[in-house]
Design a protein around this motif. Structure first.
Motif, PDB file in Angstrom:
ATOM      1  N   GLY A  28       0.799  -1.212   0.000  1.00 30.65           N
ATOM      2  CA  GLY A  28       0.000   0.000   0.000  1.00 30.65           C
ATOM      3  C   GLY A  28       0.837   1.270   0.000  1.00 30.65           C
ATOM      4  O   GLY A  28       0.564   2.212  -0.760  1.00 30.65           O
ATOM      5  N   SER A  29       1.859   1.311   0.839  1.00 29.46           N
ATOM      6  CA  SER A  29       2.695   2.511   0.922  1.00 29.46           C
ATOM      7  C   SER A  29       3.308   2.840  -0.434  1.00 29.46           C
ATOM      8  O   SER A  29       3.375   4.000  -0.838  1.00 29.46           O
TER       9      SER A  29
ATOM     10  N   HIS B 101      -1.320   6.959   5.666  1.00 23.45           N
ATOM     11  CA  HIS B 101      -1.179   6.504   4.285  1.00 23.45           C
ATOM     12  C   HIS B 101      -0.023   5.530   4.103  1.00 23.45           C
ATOM     13  O   HIS B 101       0.390   5.267   2.970  1.00 23.45           O
TER      14      HIS B 101
ATOM     15  N   ASP C 111      -7.130   7.136  -1.045  1.00 18.53           N
ATOM     16  CA  ASP C 111      -6.453   5.993  -0.449  1.00 18.53           C
ATOM     17  C   ASP C 111      -7.530   5.016   0.015  1.00 18.53           C
ATOM     18  O   ASP C 111      -8.044   5.107   1.128  1.00 18.53           O
TER      19      ASP C 111
ATOM     20  N   ILE D 133      -7.047   1.850   0.339  1.00 17.07           N
ATOM     21  CA  ILE D 133      -6.327   0.640   0.720  1.00 17.07           C
ATOM     22  C   ILE D 133      -7.083  -0.109   1.823  1.00 17.07           C
ATOM     23  O   ILE D 133      -7.190  -1.333   1.787  1.00 17.07           O
ATOM     24  N   ALA D 134      -7.618   0.654   2.784  1.00 13.30           N
ATOM     25  CA  ALA D 134      -8.377   0.018   3.865  1.00 13.30           C
ATOM     26  C   ALA D 134      -9.877  -0.010   3.596  1.00 13.30           C
ATOM     27  O   ALA D 134     -10.577  -0.890   4.085  1.00 13.30           O
TER      28      ALA D 134
ATOM     29  N   LYS E  70      -4.477  -4.326   0.386  1.00 16.60           N
ATOM     30  CA  LYS E  70      -5.221  -5.071   1.414  1.00 16.60           C
ATOM     31  C   LYS E  70      -6.272  -6.029   0.813  1.00 16.60           C
ATOM     32  O   LYS E  70      -5.903  -7.095   0.345  1.00 16.60           O
TER      33      LYS E  70
HETATM   34  C1  LIG Z   1      -2.486  -0.252   5.387  1.00 18.34           C
HETATM   35  C2  LIG Z   1      -2.670   1.078   4.807  1.00 18.34           C
HETATM   36  C3  LIG Z   1      -1.673   1.679   4.025  1.00 18.34           C
HETATM   37  C4  LIG Z   1      -0.309   1.081   3.815  1.00 18.34           C
HETATM   38  O1  LIG Z   1      -0.311  -0.167   3.204  1.00 18.34           O
HETATM   39  P1  LIG Z   1       0.948  -1.145   3.474  1.00 18.34           P
HETATM   40  O2  LIG Z   1       0.709  -2.294   2.549  1.00 18.34           O
HETATM   41  O3  LIG Z   1       0.889  -1.531   4.918  1.00 18.34           O
HETATM   42  O4  LIG Z   1       2.178  -0.385   3.143  1.00 18.34           O
HETATM   43  C5  LIG Z   1      -1.949   2.917   3.474  1.00 18.34           C
HETATM   44  N1  LIG Z   1      -3.133   3.524   3.668  1.00 18.34           N
HETATM   45  C6  LIG Z   1      -4.109   2.979   4.412  1.00 18.34           C
HETATM   46  C7  LIG Z   1      -5.402   3.692   4.553  1.00 18.34           C
HETATM   47  C8  LIG Z   1      -3.906   1.740   5.027  1.00 18.34           C
HETATM   48  O5  LIG Z   1      -4.867   1.228   5.798  1.00 18.34           O
END
Ligand SMILES: *Cc1c(COP(=O)(O)O)cnc(C)c1O
Length: 453
Positions: free
Chosen positions: A118-119, A152, A257, A259-260, A286
């Motif tokens: 994610g990063s 993030h 973002d 990701i979550a 994720k």
């Molecule tokens: C987990 C997360 C990230 C980072 O992802 P990683 O795979 O852990 O590097 C970035 N933004 C949000 C909102 C997250 O929950």
């Protein structure tokens, strides 16, 4: 391989492994729990003890551990291709994944760039936004905006845009100088409103910041509707709409973002769906692979893509790569996830269960003297513990109340892992009502043991 006693595995673990986001000294008292296998909501350690994984193993496990369909699809892929360079080469799983995602993403998102966490997806998105402005006549757009309490990721660039001091305070001397917008805080709303009855008055703060810094800003990064690491802080979709308007007005990219929040966590496939607007760039990870494989991507618009498209010697290409970009095993898992979500029945059931989940959490926790706020979106529910519910004064963080509750819940077979003093549930979409009853009973028992009435 013979299965040793848990304490032997733990001992060997501690001899070699430096665990993430941990004070390793804490492991003297609470050694690492070595997991042998998983099934659905459950993890089993090497002694056969069961843990209900109600945090989706760091918010990524979407459809249960060892999901038979995802397992099968990865196994099938494994026998034909494990990895191939993604520059000049491609693979069928990655192609299929992007074609399928483009049909369900918010409108306009159609060009995909893969990373492996994610990063990295966040950093790639920031670079692409910056380069876009460099190549379209706005070289003054060199800064990034983000909200207070944002999270993030934790590589240097991603950490810079984050606003959680716990992770970033120490590193400030080596981080980028970010334009910080005072974001929504519905529990402690400075306008005295509540989440269900407000006009997002707080967006005025964003408007003021744009007025001052919009010209020099390349992109605004935002966790849509849910600031996860900040303690599962939830805010209304209208706020996103207002950010969209500001970004458009000031020619600032809106980077979502997700990701979550992606993949049904907020009750819709993507959190941005609630707002009915599109970001310019979206980051996913994720849930993307169901929590199986490291994989991430950003997806953007034709317009941004076109600003990089030219003869090689113009040097407009996006020169960014990761070894494992577009990994076919990861993309096979991601395709298997879409197979399972495709007909919408899992999300529909999850949304029905979400109503039940929130109801029983309110019934069980609302009257406790230290429960300040219960907030929810989709199946995610968070309980913020405070010292005083009238003043909303937090508990003394040195008491580590959340951590005490965490340790007690582990003993009783529930993996909770509060964020500070916010107890939360972020289960896989397939959680059953029996498991909801069980995990909330256990969480309440633990709360009462740590903070008796
Ligand atoms: C987990 C997360 C990230 C980072 O992802 P990683 O795979 O852990 O590097 C970035 N933004 C949000 C909102 C997250 O929950």
């Amino acid at each position: 391989m013979a299965i040793c006693e848990n304490k032997d595995w733990s001992k060997t673990d501690l001899k070699y492994i430096w665990h993430p986001c941990s004070q390793m000294k804490d492991y003297e008292e609470l050694p690492p729990i070595v997991i042998d296998h998983g099934e659905g909501m459950y993890l089993y350690d090497v002694n056969g003890k069961r843990y209900v994984d109600v945090i989706s193993s760091w918010w990524c496990n979407l459809l249960g551990h060892c999901n038979p369909h995802i397992n099968d699809e990865i196994k099938k892929q494994l026998d034909s291709l494990e990895h191939v360079i993604f520059a000049n080469f491609s693979n069928k799983q990655a192609i299929r994944l992007c074609e399928r995602l483009s049909k369900i993403l918010p409108e306009g998102l159609c060009k995909f760039n893969f990373t492996d966490n994610g990063s990295s997806a966040i950093e790639a998105a920031m670079k692409v936004s910056f380069q876009y402005h460099q190549q379209t006549g706005n070289p003054q757009k060199t800064r990034f905006m983000a909200l207070t309490d944002a999270y993030h990721g934790e590589t240097i660039g991603a950490l810079s845009v984050g606003g959680c001091d716990l992770y970033s305070e120490l590193y400030k001397p080596i981080l980028m100088d970010i334009v910080r917008i005072e974001g929504p805080d519905c529990y402690r709303c400075p306008f005295g409103k509540d989440r269900e009855h407000c006009a997002c008055e707080c967006a005025q703060k964003a408007a003021e910041t744009f007025k001052k810094y919009g010209k020099e800003t390349s992109a605004l990064l935002v966790e849509p509707l849910l600031q996860g690491s900040a303690g599962m802080k939830v805010y209304p979709p209208l706020y996103l709409k207002k950010l969209r308007e500001l970004c458009t007005e000031y020619n600032v990219h809106l980077i979502a973002d997700e990701i979550a929040t992606g993949y049904g966590r907020t009750g819709k496939m993507f959190a941005f769906n609630h707002a009915g607007v599109s970001p310019d760039i979206m980051c996913l990870s994720k849930g993307l692979t169901g929590g199986y494989m490291p994989c991430a991507l950003f997806v953007t618009t034709q317009k941004i893509y076109d600003a990089f498209y030219d003869e090689y010697n113009t040097h407009k290409a996006f020169m960014h790569s990761h070894t494992y970009s577009g990994n076919p095993l990861a993309c096979a898992a991601a395709n298997a996830v879409l197979d399972l979500l495709e007909d919408g029945s899992i999300l529909k059931k999850a949304n029905e269960n979400a109503i039940y989940f929130n109801r029983i959490i309110k019934e069980k926790f609302a009257s406790h003297k230290n429960v300040g706020d219960i907030r929810h979106i989709g199946l995610i529910n968070a309980i913020e513990l405070v010292k005083d519910t009238q003043t909303k004064e937090p508990l003394d963080s040195r008491l580590r109340t959340g951590y005490q509750i965490y340790k007690k819940a582990l003993k009783k077979g529930v993996l909770l892992r509060p964020l500070g003093d916010v107890i939360y549930f972020n289960p896989p979409l397939i959680i059953s009502r029996d498991d909801m009853d069980f995990v909330t009973d256990v969480a309440l028992e633990c709360l009462l043991e740590v903070l008796p009435e």
